[in-house]
Design a protein around this motif. Structure first.
Motif, mmCIF file in Angstrom:
data_model
loop_
_atom_site.group_PDB
_atom_site.id
_atom_site.type_symbol
_atom_site.label_atom_id
_atom_site.label_comp_id
_atom_site.label_asym_id
_atom_site.label_seq_id
_atom_site.Cartn_x
_atom_site.Cartn_y
_atom_site.Cartn_z
ATOM 1 N N UNK A 79 -4.467 3.377 15.616
ATOM 2 C CA UNK A 79 -3.606 2.536 16.050
ATOM 3 C C UNK A 79 -2.672 2.516 14.982
ATOM 4 N N UNK A 80 -3.010 2.173 13.996
ATOM 5 C CA UNK A 80 -1.821 2.460 12.278
ATOM 6 C C UNK A 80 -1.749 3.924 12.488
ATOM 7 N N UNK A 81 -1.978 5.326 13.035
ATOM 8 C CA UNK A 81 -2.056 5.909 12.829
ATOM 9 C C UNK A 81 -0.174 6.135 14.374
ATOM 10 N N UNK A 82 -1.237 5.701 15.362
ATOM 11 C CA UNK A 82 0.160 5.463 16.410
ATOM 12 C C UNK A 82 1.379 4.881 16.040
ATOM 13 N N UNK A 83 1.405 3.900 15.529
ATOM 14 C CA UNK A 83 2.320 2.980 14.941
ATOM 15 C C UNK A 83 3.391 3.504 13.976
ATOM 16 N N UNK A 84 2.140 4.236 13.422
ATOM 17 C CA UNK A 84 3.244 5.370 12.101
ATOM 18 C C UNK A 84 4.090 6.037 12.627
ATOM 19 N N UNK A 85 3.432 6.723 13.731
ATOM 20 C CA UNK A 85 4.717 7.844 14.555
ATOM 21 C C UNK A 85 5.409 7.005 15.611
ATOM 22 N N UNK A 86 5.759 5.657 15.809
ATOM 23 C CA UNK A 86 7.021 5.396 15.836
ATOM 24 C C UNK A 86 7.780 4.990 15.171
ATOM 25 N N UNK A 87 9.397 6.084 15.375
ATOM 26 C CA UNK A 87 10.304 5.981 14.724
ATOM 27 C C UNK A 87 11.247 4.468 14.140
ATOM 28 N N UNK A 88 11.110 3.695 12.794
ATOM 29 C CA UNK A 88 11.884 2.562 12.419
ATOM 30 C C UNK A 88 10.944 1.269 13.270
ATOM 31 N N UNK A 89 10.181 1.397 13.692
ATOM 32 C CA UNK A 89 8.762 0.659 13.296
ATOM 33 C C UNK A 89 7.518 0.664 12.372
ATOM 34 N N UNK A 90 7.604 -0.562 12.254
ATOM 35 C CA UNK A 90 6.003 -0.975 11.004
ATOM 36 C C UNK A 90 5.106 -1.554 11.248
ATOM 37 N N UNK A 91 4.095 -1.838 11.274
ATOM 38 C CA UNK A 91 3.663 -3.137 10.557
ATOM 39 C C UNK A 91 3.055 -4.316 10.041
ATOM 40 N N UNK A 92 2.695 -5.275 9.796
ATOM 41 C CA UNK A 92 1.965 -6.327 8.426
ATOM 42 C C UNK A 92 2.173 -7.950 9.088
ATOM 43 N N UNK A 93 1.064 -7.972 7.925
ATOM 44 C CA UNK A 93 1.054 -9.711 8.188
ATOM 45 C C UNK A 93 -0.506 -9.105 9.091
ATOM 46 N N UNK A 94 -0.851 -10.904 8.647
ATOM 47 C CA UNK A 94 -2.344 -10.583 9.311
ATOM 48 C C UNK A 94 -2.158 -9.672 10.593
ATOM 49 N N UNK A 95 -1.634 -9.972 11.825
ATOM 50 C CA UNK A 95 -2.027 -9.605 12.887
ATOM 51 C C UNK A 95 -1.519 -7.769 12.873
ATOM 52 N N UNK A 96 -0.577 -7.792 11.968
ATOM 53 C CA UNK A 96 -0.230 -6.100 12.253
ATOM 54 C C UNK A 96 -1.044 -5.181 11.576
ATOM 55 N N UNK A 97 -1.958 -5.437 10.751
ATOM 56 C CA UNK A 97 -2.686 -4.844 9.543
ATOM 57 C C UNK A 97 -3.772 -5.504 9.649
ATOM 58 N N UNK A 98 -4.450 -6.791 11.027
ATOM 59 C CA UNK A 98 -5.913 -6.902 10.664
ATOM 60 C C UNK A 98 -5.977 -7.518 9.011
ATOM 61 N N UNK A 99 -5.506 -8.553 8.555
ATOM 62 C CA UNK A 99 -5.826 -8.496 7.228
ATOM 63 C C UNK A 99 -5.979 -10.384 7.410
ATOM 64 N N UNK A 100 -6.806 -10.263 6.436
ATOM 65 C CA UNK A 100 -7.555 -11.813 7.102
ATOM 66 C C UNK A 100 -7.487 -12.645 5.253
ATOM 67 N N UNK A 101 -5.865 -13.184 6.093
ATOM 68 C CA UNK A 101 -4.766 -13.924 4.190
ATOM 69 C C UNK A 101 -4.121 -14.509 3.955
ATOM 70 N N UNK A 102 -3.962 -14.294 3.519
ATOM 71 C CA UNK A 102 -2.748 -16.280 3.132
ATOM 72 C C UNK A 102 -1.274 -15.965 3.561
ATOM 73 N N UNK A 103 -0.506 -16.781 3.789
ATOM 74 C CA UNK A 103 0.899 -16.973 3.903
ATOM 75 C C UNK A 103 1.491 -15.754 2.973
#
Length: 133
Positions: free
Chosen positions: A70-94
């Protein structure tokens, strides 16, 4: 100045005992947790319950391989990046999400172009985030 608001998150699964608990039962769970940590007792004048079916990521065996695709797919979309709990599947705080946003902004070069190597290095560092209670 005369009141405080407390937000309590109680993780559960849809349709388990917690999910089906009524407001009084949920209030009792929160009050018991507060008492357990020697915090001042609550004088509750109101309560609102929100049941959100999808908040925290649920890790399954093999998720990292699917996540990498999924990260490789998103990396291939120009001008788009993912971040945050949902975007990076990271269980973290604000504060971790803020750190991610700052890192993403810092990875932007002239003309708003993303320095992919810098952003990839930042994303790797986020894998070490842990929820802080």
């Amino acid at each position: 100045s005369d009141r405080s608001v407390i937000c309590a998150e109680i993780p559960c699964a849809i349709d388990d005992d917690i999910w089906r608990a009524d407001d009084a039962q949920l209030s009792a769970i929160v009050r018991a947790a507060i008492a357990e940590f020697d915090l001042p007792p609550l004088h509750c004048v109101g309560m609102q319950v929100r049941r959100l079916p999808s908040v925290y990521p649920i890790y399954e065996q093999g998720f990292s391989a699917r996540l990498a695709r999924l990260e490789a797919w998103a990396d291939g979309i120009p001008g788009v990046t993912t971040l945050g709990r949902s975007g990076l599947f990271a269980h973290d705080n604000t504060h971790h999400a803020f750190e991610m946003a700052r890192a993403a902004a810092s990875a932007l070069g002239p003309g708003g172009r993303l320095d992919a190597a810098r952003w990839r290095a930042s994303r790797e560092s986020f894998r070490g985030h842990v929820v802080e209670d």
